[in-house]
Motif scaffolding. Structure first.
Motif, PDB file in Angstrom:
ATOM      1  N   GLU A  48       0.916  -1.412  -0.244  1.00 55.02           N
ATOM      2  CA  GLU A  48      -0.103  -0.116  -0.188  1.00 55.02           C
ATOM      3  C   GLU A  48       0.722   1.319  -0.066  1.00 55.02           C
ATOM      4  OE1 GLU A  48      -2.499  -0.266   3.344  1.00 55.02           O
ATOM      5  OE2 GLU A  48      -3.652  -1.984   2.657  1.00 55.02           O
ATOM      6  N   LYS A  49       2.139   1.219   0.727  1.00 54.35           N
ATOM      7  CA  LYS A  49       2.879   2.296   0.683  1.00 54.35           C
ATOM      8  C   LYS A  49       3.826   2.264  -0.401  1.00 54.35           C
ATOM      9  CE  LYS A  49       1.093   3.660   4.660  1.00 54.35           C
ATOM     10  NZ  LYS A  49       0.445   4.918   4.747  1.00 54.35           N
ATOM     11  N   GLY A  50       3.884   1.272  -1.443  1.00 51.93           N
ATOM     12  CA  GLY A  50       4.620   1.440  -2.644  1.00 51.93           C
ATOM     13  C   GLY A  50       6.023   1.063  -2.047  1.00 51.93           C
ATOM     14  N   GLN A  51       6.426   0.424  -1.024  1.00 53.77           N
ATOM     15  CA  GLN A  51       7.515  -0.068  -0.546  1.00 53.77           C
ATOM     16  C   GLN A  51       7.650  -1.755  -0.507  1.00 53.77           C
ATOM     17  OE1 GLN A  51       7.837   1.204   3.452  1.00 53.77           O
ATOM     18  NE2 GLN A  51       9.127   2.820   2.787  1.00 53.77           N
ATOM     19  N   SER A  52       9.023  -2.382  -0.846  1.00 54.00           N
ATOM     20  CA  SER A  52       9.088  -3.591  -0.272  1.00 54.00           C
ATOM     21  C   SER A  52       9.158  -3.809   1.147  1.00 54.00           C
ATOM     22  CB  SER A  52      10.332  -4.314  -1.001  1.00 54.00           C
ATOM     23  OG  SER A  52      11.545  -3.703  -0.334  1.00 54.00           O
ATOM     24  N   LEU A  53       8.994  -4.999   1.467  1.00 56.65           N
ATOM     25  CA  LEU A  53       9.109  -5.418   2.893  1.00 56.65           C
ATOM     26  C   LEU A  53      10.491  -5.245   3.443  1.00 56.65           C
ATOM     27  CD1 LEU A  53       7.351  -6.418   5.292  1.00 56.65           C
ATOM     28  CD2 LEU A  53       7.764  -8.799   4.711  1.00 56.65           C
ATOM     29  N   SER A  54      11.479  -5.292   2.765  1.00 57.08           N
ATOM     30  CA  SER A  54      12.647  -5.113   2.917  1.00 57.08           C
ATOM     31  C   SER A  54      13.029  -3.541   3.422  1.00 57.08           C
ATOM     32  CB  SER A  54      13.902  -5.573   1.840  1.00 57.08           C
ATOM     33  OG  SER A  54      13.775  -7.198   2.140  1.00 57.08           O
ATOM     34  N   GLU A  55      12.515  -2.860   2.603  1.00 56.67           N
ATOM     35  CA  GLU A  55      12.664  -1.449   2.694  1.00 56.67           C
ATOM     36  C   GLU A  55      11.963  -0.802   3.706  1.00 56.67           C
ATOM     37  OE1 GLU A  55      12.755   0.635  -1.694  1.00 56.67           O
ATOM     38  OE2 GLU A  55      10.865  -0.445  -1.162  1.00 56.67           O
ATOM     39  N   MET A  56      10.700  -1.443   4.200  1.00 55.29           N
ATOM     40  CA  MET A  56      10.195  -1.226   5.236  1.00 55.29           C
ATOM     41  C   MET A  56      10.709  -1.432   6.586  1.00 55.29           C
ATOM     42  SD  MET A  56       6.006  -1.744   6.234  1.00 55.29           S
ATOM     43  CE  MET A  56       6.200  -3.396   6.943  1.00 55.29           C
ATOM     44  N   VAL A  57      11.499  -2.686   6.617  1.00 58.88           N
ATOM     45  CA  VAL A  57      12.291  -3.103   7.739  1.00 58.88           C
ATOM     46  C   VAL A  57      13.413  -2.363   7.736  1.00 58.88           C
ATOM     47  CG1 VAL A  57      13.440  -4.929   8.673  1.00 58.88           C
ATOM     48  CG2 VAL A  57      11.333  -5.545   7.852  1.00 58.88           C
ATOM     49  N   GLU A  58      14.150  -2.000   6.696  1.00 64.48           N
ATOM     50  CA  GLU A  58      15.183  -1.194   6.984  1.00 64.48           C
ATOM     51  C   GLU A  58      14.943   0.217   7.482  1.00 64.48           C
ATOM     52  OE1 GLU A  58      18.796   0.400   4.087  1.00 64.48           O
ATOM     53  OE2 GLU A  58      17.131  -0.799   2.965  1.00 64.48           O
ATOM     54  N   ASN A  59      13.878   0.867   6.921  1.00 65.61           N
ATOM     55  CA  ASN A  59      13.492   2.083   7.576  1.00 65.61           C
ATOM     56  C   ASN A  59      13.322   2.312   8.809  1.00 65.61           C
ATOM     57  OD1 ASN A  59      13.945   3.388   4.986  1.00 65.61           O
ATOM     58  ND2 ASN A  59      11.711   3.027   4.194  1.00 65.61           N
ATOM     59  N   TYR A  60      12.430   0.921   9.246  1.00 63.57           N
ATOM     60  CA  TYR A  60      12.197   0.676  10.947  1.00 63.57           C
ATOM     61  C   TYR A  60      13.723   0.739  11.531  1.00 63.57           C
ATOM     62  CZ  TYR A  60      11.024  -1.099  15.262  1.00 63.57           C
ATOM     63  OH  TYR A  60      10.883  -1.458  16.585  1.00 63.57           O
ATOM     64  N   PHE A  61      14.519   0.216  11.005  1.00 62.07           N
ATOM     65  CA  PHE A  61      15.765  -0.092  11.935  1.00 62.07           C
ATOM     66  C   PHE A  61      16.552   1.274  11.849  1.00 62.07           C
ATOM     67  CE2 PHE A  61      16.045  -4.841  11.125  1.00 62.07           C
ATOM     68  CZ  PHE A  61      15.404  -4.967  12.371  1.00 62.07           C
ATOM     69  N   LYS A  62      16.312   2.005  10.799  1.00 63.54           N
ATOM     70  CA  LYS A  62      17.041   3.469  10.926  1.00 63.54           C
ATOM     71  C   LYS A  62      16.304   4.318  11.586  1.00 63.54           C
ATOM     72  CE  LYS A  62      18.357   3.442   6.077  1.00 63.54           C
ATOM     73  NZ  LYS A  62      18.297   3.976   4.626  1.00 63.54           N
ATOM     74  N   PHE A  63      14.947   4.100  11.841  1.00 66.97           N
ATOM     75  CA  PHE A  63      14.154   4.904  12.973  1.00 66.97           C
ATOM     76  C   PHE A  63      14.488   4.872  14.129  1.00 66.97           C
ATOM     77  CE2 PHE A  63      10.315   5.413  15.426  1.00 66.97           C
ATOM     78  CZ  PHE A  63      10.178   6.781  15.402  1.00 66.97           C
ATOM     79  N   VAL A  64      14.745   3.470  14.552  1.00 70.40           N
ATOM     80  CA  VAL A  64      14.938   2.989  16.009  1.00 70.40           C
ATOM     81  C   VAL A  64      16.438   3.351  16.562  1.00 70.40           C
ATOM     82  CG1 VAL A  64      12.873   1.604  16.285  1.00 70.40           C
ATOM     83  CG2 VAL A  64      15.267   0.662  15.623  1.00 70.40           C
ATOM     84  N   THR A  65      17.204   3.511  15.412  1.00 70.10           N
ATOM     85  CA  THR A  65      18.550   3.589  15.715  1.00 70.10           C
ATOM     86  C   THR A  65      19.224   5.153  15.724  1.00 70.10           C
ATOM     87  OG1 THR A  65      19.405   3.078  13.482  1.00 70.10           O
ATOM     88  CG2 THR A  65      19.394   1.340  15.349  1.00 70.10           C
ATOM     89  N   VAL A  66      18.026   6.096  15.219  1.00 75.01           N
ATOM     90  CA  VAL A  66      18.424   7.413  14.894  1.00 75.01           C
ATOM     91  C   VAL A  66      19.143   8.170  16.071  1.00 75.01           C
ATOM     92  CG1 VAL A  66      16.257   8.532  15.820  1.00 75.01           C
ATOM     93  CG2 VAL A  66      17.532   9.391  13.951  1.00 75.01           C
ATOM     94  N   LYS A  67      18.952   7.863  17.360  1.00 70.72           N
ATOM     95  CA  LYS A  67      19.494   8.364  18.358  1.00 70.72           C
ATOM     96  C   LYS A  67      21.251   8.058  18.397  1.00 70.72           C
ATOM     97  CE  LYS A  67      15.857   8.867  21.765  1.00 70.72           C
ATOM     98  NZ  LYS A  67      15.479   8.543  23.000  1.00 70.72           N
ATOM     99  N   ARG A  68      21.593   6.929  18.010  1.00 71.09           N
ATOM    100  CA  ARG A  68      22.786   6.458  17.857  1.00 71.09           C
ATOM    101  C   ARG A  68      23.636   7.181  16.723  1.00 71.09           C
ATOM    102  NH1 ARG A  68      23.421   0.358  19.836  1.00 71.09           N
ATOM    103  NH2 ARG A  68      22.042   0.622  21.778  1.00 71.09           N
TER     104      ARG A  68
END
Length: 84
Positions: A23-43
């Protein structure tokens, strides 16, 4: 460089995530990668140039109270959504 990662996730969660990603026009891999980027933004702070033009345009548009606990709100909403 991309590296392959194997995850063990409940089948139902994967199916829902695949639909959401589509629905968001992404692959599942992209979505997971973006999530990891989001949760590690403080580091590792994301540099301005790394943001897409759309995100740069929207950055800072919403003002909130300083006492807002985003992580708590996110956890509560995800719990409601997935019935956890």
């Amino acid at each position: 460089m991309n590296t392959k990662l194997t995850l063990t996730i409940e089948k139902e969660v994967i199916e829902i995530a695949k639909k959401y990603a589509k629905e968001k026009g992404q692959s599942l891999s992209e979505m997971v990668e973006n999530y990891f980027k989001f949760v590690t933004v403080k580091r590792a702070k994301i540099k301005e140039k790394q943001l897409s033009p759309k995100v740069r345009k929207l950055r800072g548009i919403i003002k909130t109270d300083e006492n807002l606990d985003y992580k708590q709100i996110l956890t509560e909403e995800l719990s409601k959504k997935y019935g956890v």
